[in-house]
Scaffold this active site. Sequence first.
Site, PDB file in Angstrom:
ATOM      1  N   GLU A   3       0.818  -1.268  -0.050  1.00 35.04           N
ATOM      2  CA  GLU A   3      -0.044   0.165   0.041  1.00 35.04           C
ATOM      3  C   GLU A   3       0.742   1.200   0.096  1.00 35.04           C
ATOM      4  O   GLU A   3       2.067   1.239  -0.166  1.00 35.04           O
ATOM      5  CB  GLU A   3      -0.993   0.145   1.218  1.00 35.04           C
ATOM      6  CG  GLU A   3      -1.878  -1.388   1.328  1.00 35.04           C
ATOM      7  CD  GLU A   3      -2.897  -1.615   2.541  1.00 35.04           C
ATOM      8  OE1 GLU A   3      -3.130  -0.490   2.884  1.00 35.04           O
ATOM      9  OE2 GLU A   3      -3.152  -2.545   2.531  1.00 35.04           O
ATOM     10  N   LYS A  69      -0.161   4.242  -5.193  1.00 40.79           N
ATOM     11  CA  LYS A  69       0.367   3.099  -5.036  1.00 40.79           C
ATOM     12  C   LYS A  69       1.490   2.648  -6.177  1.00 40.79           C
ATOM     13  O   LYS A  69       1.865   1.582  -6.447  1.00 40.79           O
ATOM     14  CB  LYS A  69      -0.467   1.753  -4.950  1.00 40.79           C
ATOM     15  CG  LYS A  69      -1.272   1.972  -3.538  1.00 40.79           C
ATOM     16  CD  LYS A  69      -2.394   0.808  -3.687  1.00 40.79           C
ATOM     17  CE  LYS A  69      -3.411   0.976  -2.482  1.00 40.79           C
ATOM     18  NZ  LYS A  69      -4.396  -0.325  -2.392  1.00 40.79           N
ATOM     19  N   HIS A 111      12.757 -14.691 -10.168  1.00 39.91           N
ATOM     20  CA  HIS A 111      11.511 -14.091 -10.854  1.00 39.91           C
ATOM     21  C   HIS A 111      11.917 -12.719 -11.272  1.00 39.91           C
ATOM     22  O   HIS A 111      11.287 -11.814 -11.318  1.00 39.91           O
ATOM     23  CB  HIS A 111      10.405 -14.220  -9.836  1.00 39.91           C
ATOM     24  CG  HIS A 111       9.721 -15.609  -9.728  1.00 39.91           C
ATOM     25  ND1 HIS A 111       9.118 -16.243 -10.818  1.00 39.91           N
ATOM     26  CD2 HIS A 111       9.983 -16.447  -8.772  1.00 39.91           C
ATOM     27  CE1 HIS A 111       8.817 -17.409 -10.495  1.00 39.91           C
ATOM     28  NE2 HIS A 111       9.429 -17.691  -9.106  1.00 39.91           N
ATOM     29  N   ARG A 130       4.615 -13.589  -8.653  1.00 40.88           N
ATOM     30  CA  ARG A 130       3.415 -13.805  -9.040  1.00 40.88           C
ATOM     31  C   ARG A 130       2.929 -13.300 -10.265  1.00 40.88           C
ATOM     32  O   ARG A 130       1.930 -13.404 -11.053  1.00 40.88           O
ATOM     33  CB  ARG A 130       2.289 -13.797  -7.917  1.00 40.88           C
ATOM     34  CG  ARG A 130       2.452 -14.500  -6.501  1.00 40.88           C
ATOM     35  CD  ARG A 130       1.280 -14.368  -5.736  1.00 40.88           C
ATOM     36  NE  ARG A 130       0.020 -14.720  -6.316  1.00 40.88           N
ATOM     37  CZ  ARG A 130      -1.068 -14.957  -5.360  1.00 40.88           C
ATOM     38  NH1 ARG A 130      -1.083 -14.119  -4.487  1.00 40.88           N
ATOM     39  NH2 ARG A 130      -2.089 -15.182  -6.048  1.00 40.88           N
ATOM     40  N   ARG A 280     -12.065  -8.472  -0.651  1.00 41.55           N
ATOM     41  CA  ARG A 280     -11.123  -8.764   0.329  1.00 41.55           C
ATOM     42  C   ARG A 280     -11.435  -9.248   1.742  1.00 41.55           C
ATOM     43  O   ARG A 280     -12.437  -8.932   2.340  1.00 41.55           O
ATOM     44  CB  ARG A 280     -10.324  -7.422   0.471  1.00 41.55           C
ATOM     45  CG  ARG A 280      -9.813  -6.700  -0.802  1.00 41.55           C
ATOM     46  CD  ARG A 280      -8.854  -7.386  -1.366  1.00 41.55           C
ATOM     47  NE  ARG A 280      -7.604  -7.821  -0.804  1.00 41.55           N
ATOM     48  CZ  ARG A 280      -6.608  -6.883  -0.877  1.00 41.55           C
ATOM     49  NH1 ARG A 280      -6.584  -5.794  -1.238  1.00 41.55           N
ATOM     50  NH2 ARG A 280      -5.482  -7.235   0.158  1.00 41.55           N
TER      51      ARG A 280
END
Length: 290
Positions: A3, A69, A111, A130, A280
């Site tokens: 955040e 963000k 990654h 991800r 969420r």
Amino acid sequence: MPELPEVEGVVRALAPAATGRTIREVTISDIVIQSKQLGKEAVLKGITTEDFIVEMAGMMIKDITRRSKYIYFHLLKDGNECLLVSHLGMTGAWFTVASLEEITELKFRKHAHVIFTMEDGGLLVYSDIRRFGEVRLVGCEADHPPLLKMAPEPFDAEACQHFLDMAATPKYARKPIKEVIMDGQVISGCGNIYATEALFKMAMHPARVTEQVSLKWKKELFAVIVAILQESIDAGGSSISDYRNINGEAGTMQDRLKMYGRKICFACGVSTESMKIAGRTSVYCPDCQK
């Protein structure tokens, strides 16, 4: 998902390490290249890998700032300015290293999807486990309209009134207050972690309908959100799950959280409960929050 405080921490560490340096060449991971070939948009958005590599070569990083963000890399090449916009998604991280081997956590090293080799020989690396984050090259904010819809920075003078005005509109008035304060068009940078903490401090149930919250309480809620965001910035953010500051550094705000992720209420000792709001998981105390 990182955040505002986590992104601010990344920017504060990244800016002195990368500002003033020039990009010599760019390497894109095979998995991102294959994704683009399949017509998908993993990590690299709105441009082909070939065009991105060509465009980024020779770019000088003038400055690095934060907007909500997002991380903004302000770039200059041949007298022309442009913007590289990065969102960390769930697991994005930036590294300034001499070689990939310096990235100590294997999961980030494996990654590394966008690698900028600088003129001085060092590397600026974007890793994303991800691959929900993004790197997007634009001329300016207006070239990507969603950026223009973001609410003012919560620390700006007009931010509270913007929140009050938006919360009173038909689009938001009947929604749960938790959903409203997590919306980036209403308040910039307040996600699930800090919305949870702010509502707990206000003793306010996350599902309370926004129009049922008085003007006085809305103003107090906004002030609490701003204070919690600032506290987290000062603590280096919350290192929960795979969030890291640059080069794998962790924050300490997770040690101060009083409701997010807790099974027992910090204040009264009752078992917490949870519900889904805007997709969420919202944790709350059934006794303290009404």
